[in-house]
Design an enzyme around this catalytic site. Structure first.
Site, PDB file in Angstrom:
ATOM      1  N   ASP A  79      -7.853  18.714 -14.315  1.00  0.00           N
ATOM      2  CA  ASP A  79      -8.086  17.344 -14.772  1.00  0.00           C
ATOM      3  C   ASP A  79      -7.658  17.319 -16.240  1.00  0.00           C
ATOM      4  OD1 ASP A  79      -9.150  15.007 -15.873  1.00  0.00           O
ATOM      5  OD2 ASP A  79     -10.872  14.993 -14.521  1.00  0.00           O
TER       6      ASP A  79
ATOM      7  N   LYS B  49      -8.182   6.268 -19.515  1.00  0.00           N
ATOM      8  CA  LYS B  49      -8.441   6.833 -20.831  1.00  0.00           C
ATOM      9  C   LYS B  49      -7.178   6.798 -21.699  1.00  0.00           C
ATOM     10  CE  LYS B  49     -12.539   7.404 -19.172  1.00  0.00           C
ATOM     11  NZ  LYS B  49     -12.563   7.682 -17.801  1.00  0.00           N
TER      12      LYS B  49
ATOM     13  N   ARG C 254       0.853  -1.203   0.000  1.00  0.00           N
ATOM     14  CA  ARG C 254       0.000   0.000   0.000  1.00  0.00           C
ATOM     15  C   ARG C 254       0.883   1.246   0.000  1.00  0.00           C
ATOM     16  NH1 ARG C 254      -1.510   1.763   4.605  1.00  0.00           N
ATOM     17  NH2 ARG C 254      -2.229  -0.224   5.476  1.00  0.00           N
TER      18      ARG C 254
ATOM     19  N   TYR D 140     -16.805  16.252 -15.663  1.00  0.00           N
ATOM     20  CA  TYR D 140     -17.285  14.876 -15.786  1.00  0.00           C
ATOM     21  C   TYR D 140     -18.376  14.621 -14.723  1.00  0.00           C
ATOM     22  CZ  TYR D 140     -17.193   9.841 -14.952  1.00  0.00           C
ATOM     23  OH  TYR D 140     -17.547   8.550 -14.741  1.00  0.00           O
TER      24      TYR D 140
END
Ligand code: PLP
Length: 380
Positions: free
Chosen positions: A170, A195, A46, A98
């Protein structure tokens, strides 16, 4: 190193122990210690993992930033950046972000005492007037989703900085190949690596890049504390995708430009939005701020929702699906799909009409893409 070289080599030296040319998938949760507290750089996955470290290093380098952080999705990257804030802080947000970002901010984060104002950040005056004494963050999507509106990143960041406000961009739609917001003065860049960065529609992931050591220290702390990290195999998939980012983006761009020009000249099309068209109201800003216009094209056909639904049903190569940025072309209805979580009234106010069609133009042969759209429009 230039961009295409960095994409292949940054953080991806051959493996020291085996000579493996590609970064191995370190599928391990923990690491042996040579004595109590004596690690070889890693203690628990982690906190850190070598496959993830390679990904974080190449994304940071491509964005021109010093520190990169990988997340399990674009949304968890967004969530982690918002966790830099505290109860009572206010955020100014681009009004057509978005839909998932809008949902996270309004349905989850507001319950924790954060305040959000969604405004047209493409107008610097409007943006400036939205700042309040408790504004701590400016959240920009440029180009925005799905209206492809641009915000002048340089002047928005300057305005925010003068008020002690952090600017986040973004950069999912452009990828660092076409736009590097940190170089234009913003503080933090966010990506859905699902993406263009991964590029093959086979993984969900996110990333954050920053330059400031203090902000980066806090992001690292949040990443380790909340633990929204990607697994090693997912990191490897994104790493592999990034190697061809430069080639893919060039092709997405030239295909999208050709598709936009084809649509603009079609008698059954009412309006086309693409930053590479001279008819785009911010074409000049696009030329200054980006080195290409990307693969996303939005249009509305004549004949309203009925004709729009007809087109969505009849394309064959353009697959009806959410998401974007993969090698295959996709078509979607933002109002009914990606942006359905935004109330109809707010959608109408920002211009996300029900008949809008969003294309993610892939890297197939352009003649095939145009003939697919042509047959769909003929039948609509
Ligand atoms: N940002 C933008 C611009 C997006 O289009 C998306 C997803 O479509 C996200 C963030 C969220 O990313 P993810 O789906 O990887 O969580």
């Amino acid at each position: 190193m230039k961009f295409a070289t960095k994409a292949i080599h940054l953080g991806q030296e051959p493996d020291k122990s085996t000579g493996a040319v590609t970064v191995p998938i370190f599928q391990t949760s923990t690491y042996v210690q040579d004595g109590v507290g004596k690690t070889r750089g890693y203690e628990y996955s982690r906190t850190g993992n070598p496959t993830r470290a390679a990904l974080e290093s190449v994304i940071a380098g491509l964005e021109g930033g010093s520190y990169g952080f990988a997340f399990s999705s674009g949304m968890s990257a967004t969530d982690s950046v918002v966790r830099l804030l505290s109860n009572g802080d206010h955020v100014v947000v681009s009004d057509d972000v978005y839909g998932g970002t809008y949902r996270l901010f309004t349905k989850v984060m507001e319950r924790f005492g954060l305040e959000f104002s969604f405004v047209d950040t493409s107008d610097i005056g409007v943006l400036e007037r939205a700042f309040r004494p408790n504004t701590k963050m400016l959240w920009i999507e440029s180009p925005s989703n799905p209206l492809l509106k641009l915000t002048d990143i340089r002047s928005a960041s300057r305005t925010a900085r003068s008020k002690g406000v952090l600017t986040v961009v973004d950069n999912t739609f452009m990828s660092p190949y076409f736009q590097r917001p940190l170089e234009q003065g913003c503080d933090v860049v966010v990506h859905s690596t699902t993406k263009y960065l991964s590029g093959h529609s086979d993984v969900v992931g996110g990333a954050v890049v920053a330059n400031d050591p203090g902000i980066s220290e806090r992001l690292k702390f949040i990443q380790n504390s909340a633990g929204a990290i990607p697994g090693p195999f997912d990191c490897w998939l994104v790493l592999r995708g990034i190697k061809t980012l430069a080639l893919r983006m060039e092709r997405h761009n030239s295909n999208a430009q050709a598709v936009a020009e084809f649509l603009e000249g079609h008698p059954k099309v009412e309006r086309v939005i693409y930053p590479g068209l001279s008819s785009h109201p911010q074409h000049e800003l696009a030329k200054r701020q980006m080195t290409g216009y990307g693969g996303m094209v939005t249009f509305s056909p004549k004949g309203g929702v009925r004709s729009s639904r007809g087109i969505l049903k009849t394309t064959k190569l353009f697959l009806l699906a959410e998401s974007l940025g993969g090698v295959e072309s996709l078509v979607s209805s933002p109002a009914a799909m990606t942006h359905a979580s935004i109330p109809a009234k707010s959608r109408m106010k920002t211009g996300i009409r029900d008949d809008l069609i969003r294309l993610s133009v892939g890297i197939e042969d352009i003649e095939d893409l145009i003939s697919d759209l042509s047959q769909a429009l003929d039948r609509s």
